[in-house]
Design a protein around this motif. Structure first.
Motif, PDB file in Angstrom:
ATOM      1  N   VAL A  17       0.870  -1.168   0.000  1.00 21.82           N
ATOM      2  CA  VAL A  17       0.000   0.000   0.000  1.00 21.82           C
ATOM      3  C   VAL A  17       0.907   1.218   0.000  1.00 21.82           C
ATOM      4  O   VAL A  17       1.846   1.300   0.791  1.00 21.82           O
ATOM      5  N   ALA A  18       0.661   2.173  -0.877  1.00 27.30           N
ATOM      6  CA  ALA A  18       1.485   3.375  -1.013  1.00 27.30           C
ATOM      7  C   ALA A  18       2.943   3.004  -1.269  1.00 27.30           C
ATOM      8  O   ALA A  18       3.849   3.745  -0.910  1.00 27.30           O
ATOM      9  N   ARG A  19       3.154   1.847  -1.861  1.00 26.56           N
ATOM     10  CA  ARG A  19       4.496   1.358  -2.212  1.00 26.56           C
ATOM     11  C   ARG A  19       5.381   1.226  -0.984  1.00 26.56           C
ATOM     12  O   ARG A  19       6.579   1.148  -1.060  1.00 26.56           O
ATOM     13  N   LEU A  20       4.785   1.176   0.210  1.00 23.32           N
ATOM     14  CA  LEU A  20       5.551   1.233   1.447  1.00 23.32           C
ATOM     15  C   LEU A  20       5.105   0.223   2.492  1.00 23.32           C
ATOM     16  O   LEU A  20       5.934  -0.416   3.127  1.00 23.32           O
ATOM     17  N   VAL A  21       3.802   0.055   2.688  1.00 20.55           N
ATOM     18  CA  VAL A  21       3.267  -0.774   3.760  1.00 20.55           C
ATOM     19  C   VAL A  21       2.787  -2.101   3.183  1.00 20.55           C
ATOM     20  O   VAL A  21       1.978  -2.114   2.253  1.00 20.55           O
ATOM     21  N   PRO A  22       3.269  -3.237   3.724  1.00 23.76           N
ATOM     22  CA  PRO A  22       2.781  -4.531   3.220  1.00 23.76           C
ATOM     23  C   PRO A  22       1.271  -4.648   3.377  1.00 23.76           C
ATOM     24  O   PRO A  22       0.715  -4.314   4.424  1.00 23.76           O
ATOM     25  N   ALA A  23       0.620  -5.097   2.333  1.00 23.53           N
ATOM     26  CA  ALA A  23      -0.836  -5.259   2.360  1.00 23.53           C
ATOM     27  C   ALA A  23      -1.206  -6.532   3.109  1.00 23.53           C
ATOM     28  O   ALA A  23      -0.480  -7.524   3.067  1.00 23.53           O
ATOM     29  N   GLU A  44      -3.461   5.936   0.480  1.00 20.52           N
ATOM     30  CA  GLU A  44      -3.040   6.085  -0.917  1.00 20.52           C
ATOM     31  C   GLU A  44      -3.129   7.518  -1.445  1.00 20.52           C
ATOM     32  O   GLU A  44      -2.151   8.044  -1.949  1.00 20.52           O
ATOM     33  N   PRO A  45      -4.293   8.169  -1.363  1.00 18.11           N
ATOM     34  CA  PRO A  45      -4.345   9.519  -1.931  1.00 18.11           C
ATOM     35  C   PRO A  45      -3.427  10.488  -1.205  1.00 18.11           C
ATOM     36  O   PRO A  45      -2.860  11.393  -1.816  1.00 18.11           O
ATOM     37  N   ARG A  46      -3.262  10.308   0.094  1.00 20.85           N
ATOM     38  CA  ARG A  46      -2.349  11.173   0.857  1.00 20.85           C
ATOM     39  C   ARG A  46      -0.925  10.982   0.359  1.00 20.85           C
ATOM     40  O   ARG A  46      -0.193  11.958   0.145  1.00 20.85           O
ATOM     41  N   ALA A  47      -0.502   9.742   0.146  1.00 21.43           N
ATOM     42  CA  ALA A  47       0.853   9.472  -0.331  1.00 21.43           C
ATOM     43  C   ALA A  47       1.080  10.091  -1.710  1.00 21.43           C
ATOM     44  O   ALA A  47       2.124  10.709  -1.964  1.00 21.43           O
ATOM     45  N   ALA A  85       8.932   7.187  -0.678  1.00 21.75           N
ATOM     46  CA  ALA A  85       9.778   8.086   0.113  1.00 21.75           C
ATOM     47  C   ALA A  85       8.958   9.227   0.703  1.00 21.75           C
ATOM     48  O   ALA A  85       9.116   9.582   1.879  1.00 21.75           O
ATOM     49  N   ALA A  86       8.065   9.795  -0.081  1.00 21.99           N
ATOM     50  CA  ALA A  86       7.233  10.903   0.399  1.00 21.99           C
ATOM     51  C   ALA A  86       6.316  10.435   1.522  1.00 21.99           C
ATOM     52  O   ALA A  86       6.139  11.142   2.524  1.00 21.99           O
ATOM     53  N   ALA A  87       5.729   9.241   1.373  1.00 22.81           N
ATOM     54  CA  ALA A  87       4.846   8.706   2.408  1.00 22.81           C
ATOM     55  C   ALA A  87       5.626   8.462   3.701  1.00 22.81           C
ATOM     56  O   ALA A  87       5.148   8.785   4.797  1.00 22.81           O
ATOM     57  N   TYR A  88       6.819   7.913   3.591  1.00 25.52           N
ATOM     58  CA  TYR A  88       7.659   7.658   4.763  1.00 25.52           C
ATOM     59  C   TYR A  88       8.007   8.979   5.448  1.00 25.52           C
ATOM     60  O   TYR A  88       7.865   9.115   6.666  1.00 25.52           O
ATOM     61  N   ARG A  89       8.461   9.939   4.669  1.00 31.35           N
ATOM     62  CA  ARG A  89       8.844  11.237   5.224  1.00 31.35           C
ATOM     63  C   ARG A  89       7.648  11.921   5.873  1.00 31.35           C
ATOM     64  O   ARG A  89       7.770  12.519   6.940  1.00 31.35           O
ATOM     65  N   ASP A  90       6.465  11.811   5.254  1.00 37.51           N
ATOM     66  CA  ASP A  90       5.258  12.398   5.805  1.00 37.51           C
ATOM     67  C   ASP A  90       4.863  11.700   7.101  1.00 37.51           C
ATOM     68  O   ASP A  90       4.550  12.359   8.104  1.00 37.51           O
ATOM     69  N   ARG A  91       4.899  10.402   7.111  1.00 35.29           N
ATOM     70  CA  ARG A  91       4.495   9.614   8.291  1.00 35.29           C
ATOM     71  C   ARG A  91       5.326   9.965   9.515  1.00 35.29           C
ATOM     72  O   ARG A  91       4.827  10.063  10.626  1.00 35.29           O
ATOM     73  N   TYR A  92       6.628  10.158   9.302  1.00 29.48           N
ATOM     74  CA  TYR A  92       7.528  10.381  10.427  1.00 29.48           C
ATOM     75  C   TYR A  92       7.956  11.834  10.581  1.00 29.48           C
ATOM     76  O   TYR A  92       8.813  12.143  11.400  1.00 29.48           O
ATOM     77  N   GLY A  93       7.380  12.730   9.807  1.00 25.39           N
ATOM     78  CA  GLY A  93       7.696  14.145   9.947  1.00 25.39           C
ATOM     79  C   GLY A  93       9.140  14.481   9.624  1.00 25.39           C
ATOM     80  O   GLY A  93       9.717  15.397  10.196  1.00 25.39           O
ATOM     81  N   ILE A  94       9.719  13.762   8.684  1.00 23.60           N
ATOM     82  CA  ILE A  94      11.113  14.004   8.306  1.00 23.60           C
ATOM     83  C   ILE A  94      11.178  15.262   7.446  1.00 23.60           C
ATOM     84  O   ILE A  94      10.485  15.373   6.439  1.00 23.60           O
TER      85      ILE A  94
END
Length: 113
Positions: A17-23, A44-47, A85-94
């Motif tokens: 999911v979002a190329r980041l989280v295992p479904a 997904e849309p957020r990512a 990468a964007a989803a990861y950075r967004d999730r963790y506030g990087i």
């Protein structure tokens, strides 16, 4: 890649999911499946939106990636990498400049790894 063109939940060919989280692809109670599908619908849309914004604004961390290909499967892979990468950075506030700035420095990041 266009967040305005998002067409619903997407699990990529590698089951992420979002190329980041295992479904979660196992059998489960309908209520649990519905809850997980709702999560995919939110993630997904957020990512895609965060990735689109990074590209539009020329986020410095994009320089850590190879140049954007013009078309074909290379472009699909590049966009998938940007979304992850964007989803990861967004999730963790990087907010650092590099792609992996401040990797796994928070308690939440270490827990999720």
């Amino acid at each position: 890649m266009d967040s305005a063109a998002y067409d619903g939940p997407h699990i990529d060919e590698h089951h992420y999911v979002a190329r980041l989280v295992p479904a979660a692809l196992v059998d489960m109670a309908p209520e649990m499946r519905a809850a997980l599908d709702d999560g995919v619908t939110a993630i997904e849309p957020r990512a895609v939106e965060v990735a689109d914004r990074a590209i539009r604004e020329g986020a410095p961390w994009l320089a850590s990636l190879p140049p954007r290909p013009d078309s074909g499967w290379q472009l699909d892979r590049w966009e998938a990498a940007v979304i992850a990468a964007a989803a990861y950075r967004d999730r963790y506030g990087i907010t650092g400049m590099g792609l992996d700035a401040d990797m796994a420095t928070s308690r939440e990041q270490r827990r999720d790894v």
